[in-house]
Write an enzyme that holds these catalytic residues in place. Structure first.
Site, short mmCIF file in Angstrom:
data_model
loop_
_atom_site.label_atom_id
_atom_site.label_comp_id
_atom_site.label_asym_id
_atom_site.label_seq_id
_atom_site.Cartn_x
_atom_site.Cartn_y
_atom_site.Cartn_z
N HIS A 141 46.90 38.86 40.93
CA HIS A 141 46.20 39.86 40.12
C HIS A 141 46.74 41.26 40.37
CE1 HIS A 141 42.57 36.88 39.76
NE2 HIS A 141 43.61 36.54 39.04
N ASP A 195 44.12 44.24 47.62
CA ASP A 195 44.01 45.19 48.74
C ASP A 195 45.27 45.29 49.59
OD1 ASP A 195 43.92 42.86 50.37
OD2 ASP A 195 41.74 42.81 50.28
N ASN A 206 43.65 38.91 45.76
CA ASN A 206 43.23 40.20 46.27
C ASN A 206 44.22 41.30 45.91
OD1 ASN A 206 41.07 38.88 47.25
ND2 ASN A 206 41.78 38.78 49.37
N PRO A 213 34.00 44.99 49.92
CA PRO A 213 33.06 44.03 49.32
C PRO A 213 33.77 43.08 48.36
CG PRO A 213 32.74 46.27 48.44
CD PRO A 213 33.77 46.37 49.51
N ASP A 214 33.27 41.85 48.25
CA ASP A 214 33.81 40.93 47.23
C ASP A 214 33.10 41.21 45.91
OD1 ASP A 214 31.32 39.76 47.51
OD2 ASP A 214 32.03 37.89 48.37
N PHE A 215 33.33 40.41 44.90
CA PHE A 215 32.67 40.61 43.61
C PHE A 215 31.28 40.00 43.60
CE2 PHE A 215 36.46 40.96 40.42
CZ PHE A 215 36.63 42.28 40.80
N ARG A 216 31.22 38.72 44.02
CA ARG A 216 30.06 37.93 43.61
C ARG A 216 29.04 37.62 44.69
NH1 ARG A 216 34.43 36.66 40.82
NH2 ARG A 216 34.32 36.78 38.54
#
Ligand code: CNA
Length: 278
Positions: free
Chosen positions: A138, A121, A119, A45-48
Site C-alpha cells: 500500500h 509506516d 503498513n 493505532p491500527d484501523f479497526r
C-alpha cells in the site's frame, strides 16, 4: 476457565511444533503478510481495533465515513483530514517492534522469502529488513508525487509541510501532492503485482496483525499451496484462517507470540540484541 486453559495448552504445543518446522529442512522459504497490528505496540493505532483504532477516532475530522480519509476522490475535494492524520502517523517518531526485529532475524537466518506489508509506516525498513525482501503493497510515506502530473515532490519539503499542517502543492502544476500511499480507488504498485508468485513458492506463510479485509492484499493468503502451513498471529480470528487442515491460529499479541517462538528456536538473545539496536 477450563476452556481457556485447554486453549492455552493447545497454543503452548503449537509454538514448539511451529519452531520445529521452521528449523527443519522442509522450511526454507518463509513469506510474511503484515498488517497494522504489527505496529500497534510501537504506538501507531491500527484501523479497526474497537476503541483504539483510527476509524473509531476520526469523528473530529468530520468525515462522511471513516474510510473517506484514504479515498482518492475525497482527497481531491478535501485533503485536510488526510494531512491531519499524516502528521500523527508520519515516520520518524516510532520505534520498530519486536515483531519487526523478528522479521529481520528471519532474513539473517536466510529464511525470509518475501515480506508483504500493508503498513505505510516503514518500520520494516527501520528494523533492518533488507529492502529487496519488502513489498510495501500500500506504498508508504517514503516518497511523494503530484496526483496530476505525477512529478516527484521533495521528501524534506513534505516533512516540513506535514509538520506545519500546510497542504503541499506541486511546484510545477500547483495541483495537490500526496505521499505515495495507495488510497482506496488506486492501483497497487507494480512491484506487488510482479511478486504475487512468491506466495505460492512459500514453505510457510506467516500472517501477522491484519484483519484481512482489504483486497487484493488479503487474497494473497489463498495463494499458498494447500500443503503449505498458514500461520495466523493476531488478536482475533480473521479471514478463512483455520479452514485448511494445515492452518495454525495463534491468538494474542504478536510480540508475545514472537518472543515465545524465538525462545523455542533458540533465537531469543539474538532477537533482543537486534531490537536493542533499533
Ligand atoms: P486493521 O484492519 O486495523 O486490522 C488490524 C488487526 O491487527 C486486527 O485484526 C487487530 O485485532 C490486530 N491487532 C492489533 N494489535 C495487535 C497486536 N498487538 N498483536 C496482534 N494483532 C493485533 O489493519 P489492516 O492492516 O488489516 O488493514 C489494512 C490497512 C491498514 C492498510 O491499508 C494499512 O495501510 C492501514 N494502516 C496501516 C498502519 C501502519 O502503517 N502502521 C496503521 C493503520 C492503518
Amino acid at each position: 476457565a477450563s476452556g481457556s486453559s485447554s486453549a492455552e495448552s493447545a497454543k503452548s504445543k503449537k509454538i514448539p511444533q511451529l519452531a520445529e518446522y521452521i528449523k527443519s529442512d522442509k522450511c526454507k522459504r518463509i513469506v510474511l503478510m503484515l498488517g497494522a497490528g504489527v505496529s500497534t505496540a510501537a504506538g501507531i493505532p491500527d484501523f479497526r481495533s474497537p476503541k483504539t483504532g483510527l476509524y473509531a477516532n476520526l469523528q473530529r475530522l468530520n468525515l462522511p465515513h471513516p474510510e473517506a480519509v484514504f479515498e482518492i476522490g475525497f482527497f481531491r475535494r478535501n485533503p485536510v483530514p488526510f494531512y491531519t492524520l499524516a502528521r500523527e502517523l508520519y515516520p520518524g517518531k516510532f520505534r520498530p517492534t519486536l515483531t519487526h526485529s523478528f522479521i529481520r532475524l528471519l532474513a539473517q537466518h536466510d529464511l525470509l522469502h518475501m515480506c508483504f506489508t500493508q503498513n505505510i509506516d516503514t518500520l520494516e525498513r527501520q528494523a533492518g529488513v533488507p529492502d529487496d525482501k519488502i513489498i510495501e503493497a500500500h506504498g508508504s510515506f517514503a516518497s511523494s508525487r503530484c496526483i496530476e502530473c505525477l512529478r516527484p515532490y521533495d521528501n524534506d519539503d513534505m516533512k516540513i509541510m506535514v509538520e506545519c499542517q500546510d497542504i503541499p502543492h506541486c511546484h510545477h502544476c500547483e495541483n495537490l501532492v500526496k505521499p505515495e500511499i495507495v488510497f482506496f480507488g488506486e492501483a497497487l504498485p507494480p512491484k506487488f503485482v510482479n511478486s504475487i508468485g512468491k506466495v505460492s513458492e512459500a514453505d510457510l506463510l506467516l500472517i501477522i496483525g491484519t484483519s484481512l479485509t482489504v483486497h487484493p492484499f488479503a487474497s494473497l493468503a489463498w495463494r499458498a499451496s494447500d500443503s503449505t502451513p498458514r500461520v495466523l498471529i493476531n488478536m482475533d480470528s480473521v479471514g478463512d484462517l483455520g479452514h485448511r487442515r494445515s492452518d495454525v491460529v495463534l491468538l494474542g499479541k504478536c510480540d508475545d507470540i514472537v518472543v515465545e517462538l524465538a525462545k523455542e528456536l533458540g533465537w531469543y538473545d539474538e532477537l533482543v540484541a537486534l531490537w536493542d539496536e533499533t
